[in-house]
Enzyme design. Structure first.
Site, PDB file in Angstrom:
ATOM      1  N   THR A   1       0.840  -1.205   0.000  1.00 25.74           N
ATOM      2  CA  THR A   1       0.000   0.000   0.000  1.00 25.74           C
ATOM      3  C   THR A   1       0.871   1.250   0.000  1.00 25.74           C
ATOM      4  O   THR A   1       0.642   2.184  -0.781  1.00 25.74           O
ATOM      5  CB  THR A   1      -0.935   0.006   1.220  1.00 25.74           C
ATOM      6  OG1 THR A   1      -1.801  -1.128   1.113  1.00 25.74           O
ATOM      7  CG2 THR A   1      -1.766   1.275   1.291  1.00 25.74           C
TER       8      THR A   1
ATOM      9  N   GLN B   1       0.797  -8.522  -6.733  1.00 26.84           N
ATOM     10  CA  GLN B   1       0.329  -9.908  -6.876  1.00 26.84           C
ATOM     11  C   GLN B   1       1.099 -10.678  -7.934  1.00 26.84           C
ATOM     12  O   GLN B   1       0.995 -11.904  -8.000  1.00 26.84           O
ATOM     13  CB  GLN B   1      -1.174  -9.949  -7.219  1.00 26.84           C
ATOM     14  CG  GLN B   1      -2.093  -9.619  -6.072  1.00 26.84           C
ATOM     15  CD  GLN B   1      -2.069 -10.630  -4.925  1.00 26.84           C
ATOM     16  OE1 GLN B   1      -1.456 -11.704  -4.996  1.00 26.84           O
ATOM     17  NE2 GLN B   1      -2.733 -10.286  -3.849  1.00 26.84           N
TER      18      GLN B   1
ATOM     19  N   HIS C   1       4.710  -9.773   2.115  1.00 30.89           N
ATOM     20  CA  HIS C   1       3.841 -10.842   2.640  1.00 30.89           C
ATOM     21  C   HIS C   1       3.064 -11.567   1.553  1.00 30.89           C
ATOM     22  O   HIS C   1       2.203 -12.394   1.830  1.00 30.89           O
ATOM     23  CB  HIS C   1       2.885 -10.295   3.722  1.00 30.89           C
ATOM     24  CG  HIS C   1       1.852  -9.347   3.206  1.00 30.89           C
ATOM     25  ND1 HIS C   1       0.505  -9.533   3.411  1.00 30.89           N
ATOM     26  CD2 HIS C   1       1.956  -8.217   2.492  1.00 30.89           C
ATOM     27  CE1 HIS C   1      -0.164  -8.545   2.850  1.00 30.89           C
ATOM     28  NE2 HIS C   1       0.694  -7.729   2.297  1.00 30.89           N
TER      29      HIS C   1
ATOM     30  N   CYS D   1      -8.329  -6.496   2.522  1.00 35.13           N
ATOM     31  CA  CYS D   1      -8.551  -5.228   3.215  1.00 35.13           C
ATOM     32  C   CYS D   1     -10.005  -4.805   3.114  1.00 35.13           C
ATOM     33  O   CYS D   1     -10.433  -3.889   3.786  1.00 35.13           O
ATOM     34  CB  CYS D   1      -7.648  -4.152   2.646  1.00 35.13           C
ATOM     35  SG  CYS D   1      -7.728  -4.086   0.889  1.00 35.13           S
TER      36      CYS D   1
END
Ligand SMILES: Cc1ncc(COP(=O)(O)O)c(C=O)c1O
Length: 378
Positions: free
Chosen positions: A73, A180, A202, A323
């Site tokens: 982000t 991704q 992550h 999210c």
């Protein structure tokens, strides 16, 4: 006790045991501020720079061009605001309506404040936006094009090299959210030919709390966080060295992730066939997609209720971007694909896979789905 199965790798991959072991064995001395000039600080600095090199090597980049951030982000926000902050007046941005909120929200915010005008390329479930549509959207005042590489919900792959050629010819910086795609498709930032590329730890077996923005040499980028001159003036604030170390180690393991993709694709295809036999309809993924995800529609079954019931049964999946979970809003990606069919967005769920996924897990997942679907609700 029932076996739990985790098929939500697009939200977060389990931390690789080698990353966990390396963090556990980390010398206690790696806690100091890496900007400090004393021995403790220099030690942190060394670890931070080693991590930067590892991330850089994984994407065929020079370490100096890698800005370490707190995650995907922040990298996305930095790319967008960091480029546009240098603009003297209102300008134009091109993006797509199926970007992750980490991209969509900062753009919408600037748009609402009148700082930018935005063209969102039309999308369809059958194919990604055509490069020609991007060319047609560019204007003389276009200052940024922000497009994903791989969609978080469907796994569809955007033809970034073709977009990049158009942007380069027009002199418009191209920012690619590769959060991704990294670890699922081979990534060389120079081959990709973009100007800014966002990554997150992550999603590749690292821990949350670290990410990176690769910035093409010479591109001017303003820091969004204001403060010290860390990261060559591009990201103020004391970095989280331990998370960066985890990111670096996870980056060295990317070749293994890439090698696992054909096996994962076979598992995904098998699971998709078995879910279809239980009444699911796989949602289209704009042509080519990565191996690690299937997004399916269960007509008449609310996604949030299914996700909750499957969680109780023992299966971790999701109804869209992690999210956004917790909100019962329909998936923005599927809404954009099927504007005339809002039920699809409310009744679709995502199964996503990683290197750890095996045949037995998929078999158990199907069993759990069968149990939950045999009930009238949830
Ligand atoms: C495509 C995409 N971009 C950005 C992000 C945000 O990354 P992070 O969760 O590290 O902030 C995600 C996370 O799911 C993502 O899937």
């Amino acid at each position: 006790m029932k076996t739990r199965v985790y098929l939500d790798h697009h939200a977060a991959t389990p931390v690789d045991p080698r990353v966990r072991a390396a963090l556990a064995a980390l010398d206690e001395a790696v806690w100091a501020n890496p900007s400090s000039v004393h021995a403790e600080g220099r030690r942190s600095r060394q670890s931070l720079e080693a991590a930067r090199e590892q991330v850089g090597r994984a994407i065929a980049a020079q370490p100096a061009d890698v800005v370490l951030t707190s995650g995907g982000t922040e990298a996305c926000n930095l790319a967008i605001a960091g480029v546009l902050r240098g603009e003297p007046g209102p300008c134009h941005v091109v993006t797509s309506p199926i970007e992750h909120p980490a991209v969509a929200e900062p753009i919408a915010e600037l748009e609402q404040h009148g700082a930018i005008q935005v063209t969102r390329l039309a999308v369809s479930p059958s194919e990604p936006p055509a490069p020609e549509a991007l060319r047609a959207a560019l204007r003389s005042d276009t200052r940024l094009c922000a497009l994903q590489w791989v969609n978080h919900e469907t796994g569809s792959i955007f033809p970034i090299a073709a977009y990049a050629e158009i942007c380069r010819a027009a002199g418009v910086p191209l920012f690619v959210d590769a959060t991704q795609g990294f670890g699922k498709l081979p990534l060389s930032v120079l081959d990709m030919n973009a100007d800014l590329v966002a990554l997150a730890s992550h999603k590749i077996g690292g821990t949350a709390g670290a990410g990176a923005l690769w910035v093409r040499r010479g591109l001017s980028l303003h820091s969004v966080l204001l403060g010290g001159g860390q990261e060559r003036g591009r990201r103020a604030g004391t970095p989280d060295v331990r998370s960066a170390i985890a990111f670096g180690i996870a980056s060295t393991l990317v070749p293994e992730r890439l090698a696992a993709q054909p096996r994962i694709a076979a598992l995904r295809d098998q699971l998709e066939a078995e879910l279809s036999a239980l009444g699911a309809e796989p949602n289209a993924a704009q042509g080519t997609r990565v191996a690690t995800v299937t997004n399916v529609w269960w007509p008449g079954r609310r996604a949030d209720a299914l996700v909750a019931a499957l969680d109780i049964e023992g299966l971790a999946i999701s109804a869209g971007a992690a999210c956004s979970s917790g909100k019962s809003e329909p998936s923005p990606v599927l809404r954009a694909f099927y504007p005339a069919d809002p039920a699809k967005a409310q009744e679709s769920i995502r199964f996503s896979f990683g290197s750890e996924t095996d045949e037995n897990m998929c078999k158990i997942a199907v069993d759990y789905c069968r149990v939950v679907l045999s009930r009238r609700t949830g």
